[in-house]
Motif scaffolding. Structure first.
Motif, PDB file in Angstrom:
ATOM      1  N   GLN A   1      63.318  77.803 102.786  1.00  0.00           N
ATOM      2  CA  GLN A   1      61.954  78.328 103.692  1.00  0.00           C
ATOM      3  C   GLN A   1      60.779  78.195 103.266  1.00  0.00           C
ATOM      4  O   GLN A   1      60.588  78.061 101.932  1.00  0.00           O
ATOM      5  CB  GLN A   1      62.449  79.699 104.129  1.00  0.00           C
ATOM      6  N   SER A   2      59.710  78.739 103.916  1.00  0.00           N
ATOM      7  CA  SER A   2      58.380  78.579 103.258  1.00  0.00           C
ATOM      8  C   SER A   2      58.075  80.049 103.167  1.00  0.00           C
ATOM      9  O   SER A   2      56.997  80.489 102.554  1.00  0.00           O
ATOM     10  CB  SER A   2      57.292  78.112 104.455  1.00  0.00           C
ATOM     11  N   VAL A   3      58.677  81.050 103.949  1.00  0.00           N
ATOM     12  CA  VAL A   3      58.547  82.446 103.713  1.00  0.00           C
ATOM     13  C   VAL A   3      59.870  82.712 103.105  1.00  0.00           C
ATOM     14  O   VAL A   3      61.046  82.882 103.774  1.00  0.00           O
ATOM     15  CB  VAL A   3      58.425  83.117 104.757  1.00  0.00           C
TER      16      VAL A   3
ATOM     17  N   ALA B   1      60.942  73.615  98.161  1.00  0.00           N
ATOM     18  CA  ALA B   1      59.633  73.622  97.624  1.00  0.00           C
ATOM     19  C   ALA B   1      59.085  74.807  97.025  1.00  0.00           C
ATOM     20  O   ALA B   1      58.441  74.839  95.999  1.00  0.00           O
ATOM     21  CB  ALA B   1      58.745  73.086  98.757  1.00  0.00           C
ATOM     22  N   HIS B   2      59.358  75.884  98.006  1.00  0.00           N
ATOM     23  CA  HIS B   2      58.737  77.003  97.491  1.00  0.00           C
ATOM     24  C   HIS B   2      59.502  77.615  96.094  1.00  0.00           C
ATOM     25  O   HIS B   2      58.808  78.334  95.276  1.00  0.00           O
ATOM     26  CB  HIS B   2      58.827  78.247  98.685  1.00  0.00           C
ATOM     27  N   VAL B   3      60.536  77.519  95.891  1.00  0.00           N
ATOM     28  CA  VAL B   3      61.466  78.127  94.835  1.00  0.00           C
ATOM     29  C   VAL B   3      61.812  77.042  93.621  1.00  0.00           C
ATOM     30  O   VAL B   3      62.544  77.581  92.841  1.00  0.00           O
ATOM     31  CB  VAL B   3      62.548  78.994  95.425  1.00  0.00           C
TER      32      VAL B   3
ATOM     33  N   ILE C   1      51.140  89.162 106.621  1.00  0.00           N
ATOM     34  CA  ILE C   1      50.646  88.512 105.339  1.00  0.00           C
ATOM     35  C   ILE C   1      51.727  88.097 104.268  1.00  0.00           C
ATOM     36  O   ILE C   1      52.463  88.804 104.264  1.00  0.00           O
ATOM     37  CB  ILE C   1      49.551  89.328 104.825  1.00  0.00           C
ATOM     38  N   ARG C   2      51.472  86.822 103.917  1.00  0.00           N
ATOM     39  CA  ARG C   2      52.667  86.383 102.836  1.00  0.00           C
ATOM     40  C   ARG C   2      51.719  86.365 101.652  1.00  0.00           C
ATOM     41  O   ARG C   2      50.555  85.849 101.493  1.00  0.00           O
ATOM     42  CB  ARG C   2      52.909  84.998 103.156  1.00  0.00           C
ATOM     43  N   ILE C   3      52.384  86.807 100.399  1.00  0.00           N
ATOM     44  CA  ILE C   3      51.632  87.117  98.979  1.00  0.00           C
ATOM     45  C   ILE C   3      52.811  86.369  97.979  1.00  0.00           C
ATOM     46  O   ILE C   3      54.040  86.864  97.934  1.00  0.00           O
ATOM     47  CB  ILE C   3      51.450  88.595  98.823  1.00  0.00           C
TER      48      ILE C   3
HETATM   49  N1  DSN Z   1      53.375  75.230 104.661  1.00  0.00           N
HETATM   50  C1  DSN Z   1      53.031  75.340 103.324  1.00  0.00           C
HETATM   51  C2  DSN Z   1      53.147  76.640 102.670  1.00  0.00           C
HETATM   52  O1  DSN Z   1      54.268  77.406 102.623  1.00  0.00           O
HETATM   53  O2  DSN Z   1      52.231  77.462 102.400  1.00  0.00           O
HETATM   54  C3  DSN Z   1      54.103  74.506 102.368  1.00  0.00           C
HETATM   55  O3  DSN Z   1      53.859  73.261 102.862  1.00  0.00           O
END
Ligand code: DSN
Length: 453
Positions: free
Chosen positions: A199-201, A227-229, A388-390
């Motif tokens: 996930q991206s979140v 990607a994120h982790v 909001i995502r932080i």
């Molecule tokens: N969509 C981007 C993010 O998670 O900010 C990553 O590609």
């Protein structure tokens, strides 16, 4: 710098002022030189501004000085289609050693049987994987974008471009995670060619162990977008997908893994043909030339990760939890309090009652606090999301610890909840940030993060 060069630069600068003036007086047409100088000046301005900002975008980070050095080398100017020792261009005698080293480091850091370090971004890596493991129009299960899935897993993104038929896992909104029973049921019903996770979140590890039995049963290829982790996995602070039933991992390399803007693919080689299919998916599939300078910068990042990765990942997760707690104590609606807010670098806050994610993110930007609005699972309008995502991975690299998270929470709260004038809060943000401009968890620790000539 020679006298001539200095004079030329000063002249450039003088001309750029004329360009800025000409923007206000459009009848005077700027020269190409003035335009180029204006871009240089704007870039310098961006650099100086970001130094005074609190960076909280969960997908960003800062490069180490050694990574930055090789990223800015002659490698940027070169071509190297193919693999080390089997290039389509001459001139790679030295670079072949770098790419081989980078691949070796990637395998070592992630205990992977296979690595391809050529994808030029996370989405390019995903396109290569899709080409390697699924034919167009085959079925794929993934997390919905509104539940934190990445756009490249969706119909509107790379997966859709490859014609994949996409089915989304049931999602437990309260726990911000895939519902494992629902996911198993979906996989058994749909019998996808590919079961995609990630996930991206991304607050909590995906229950891969629970789901893998269903994936194996239907013979799907198990694919995890890390990607994120990636940096947290490298630092042994998230999950270990290659030991939890996954065949392939893809990811960008500049989020929690603090490398260059680039991508990579890792894999277990249980499935026949997977290695050669991925190699072909990357080239000539999703890339022609790859980015040599980024491969070198990634190699440096991976070497630094071997040395500092565990301490960095640990502090990152500790900081995210501390920020969640501090914002919660200020009365903000940080999701998943019952689970300690997060087990990653990210926290998510519902700010609907404070004007929504867009209002809050824009006002925070005026106060030099940079984050993004984000859809929450119950939202339907991506333009007006309630959250909001932080992400705290970059602040961690800049030396912040749990104690500084309370100050970050307080500054956000003043703009987001108390509606204080952003310009007033900005002054405090700038003063606070001045103490955190150097890069840590790397060689040459303590050098300035954003020095610019
Ligand atoms: N969509 C981007 C993010 O998670 O900010 C990553 O590609």
């Amino acid at each position: 710098m020679s006298e001539n060069r200095t004079r030329e630069r000063n002249m450039f600068s003088f001309q750029s002022h004329r360009f800025l003036i000409s923007q206000r007086f459009p009848e005077s047409v700027p020269s190409s030189r003035e335009i180029a100088q204006s871009v240089r000046d704007l870039t310098r301005r961006h650099n100086a501004w970001f130094k005074d900002c609190i960076p909280l975008i969960a997908s960003e980070n800062v490069l180490s000085p050694a990574s930055r050095e090789v990223l800015n080398s002659d490698l940027h100017n070169r071509y190297a289609e193919g693999l080390p020792g089997k290039r389509y261009y001459q001139g790679n005698i030295v670079f072949d050693e770098i790419e081989s080293l980078c691949e070796k480091l990637a395998k070592e850091v992630f205990s992977a049987e296979f690595a391809d370090v050529r994808p030029t971004s996370g989405t390019v890596a995903n396109l290569a994987v899709l080409q390697a493991i699924a034919k167009p129009r085959e079925k794929l299960t993934a997390v919905a974008v509104s539940d934190g899935g990445h756009i490249s897993h969706a119909k509107i993104g790379a997966a859709g471009m490859r014609g994949a038929k996409i089915y989304n896992y049931p999602f437990n909104e309260k726990d911000m995670n895939i519902d494992p029973d629902g996911a198993k049921k979906l996989i058994r019903e749909v019998k996808p060619k590919v079961a995609l996770f990630g996930q991206s979140v991304y607050l909590f590890p995906t229950p891969l162990e629970e789901i893998k039995e269903a994936v194996e049963e239907v013979g799907a290829t198990a694919w995890y977008d890390a990607a994120h982790v990636l940096g947290l996995i490298a630092g042994k602070r998230f999950q270990d997908p290659l030991r939890q039933g996954m065949d392939v991992i893809s990811g960008s390399t500049h989020k929690t893994l603090p490398g260059p803007q680039h991508g990579m693919i890792l894999a277990n080689l249980r499935k026949e043909g997977l290695e050669s299919n991925i190699r072909r998916g990357v080239f000539p599939g999703a890339t022609s030339n790859h980015h040599l300078h980024a491969v070198a910068a990634l190699a440096v990042t991976l070497a630094e990760t071997k040395e500092f990765g565990e301490a960095y990942a640990s502090q990152t997760v500790g900081n995210a939890k501390a920020l969640g707690q501090a914002m919660h104590e200020l009365g903000m609606d940080v999701l998943c309090e019952h689970l300690g807010f997060t087990e990653s670098h990210t926290i998510v806050v519902d700010v609907q009652e404070h004007g929504g994610g867009k209002r809050v993110a824009l006002d925070l930007e005026k106060a030099n606090i940079i984050l993004n609005k984000n859809m929450l699972p119950w939202d339907s309008d991506p333009v007006r999301p309630s959250g909001i995502r932080i992400g705290v991975q970059e602040l961690t690299r800049l030396g912040m610890k749990e104690a500084q998270m309370s100050e970050v929470a307080r500054l956000i709260h003043r703009v987001a909840v108390k509606n204080e004038a952003p310009s007033k809060v900005k002054e405090e943000v700038v003063a606070f940030k001045r103490g955190y401009t150097k890069v840590h968890y790397c060689f040459f620790e303590g050098e300035e993060a954003s020095d610019y000539p």
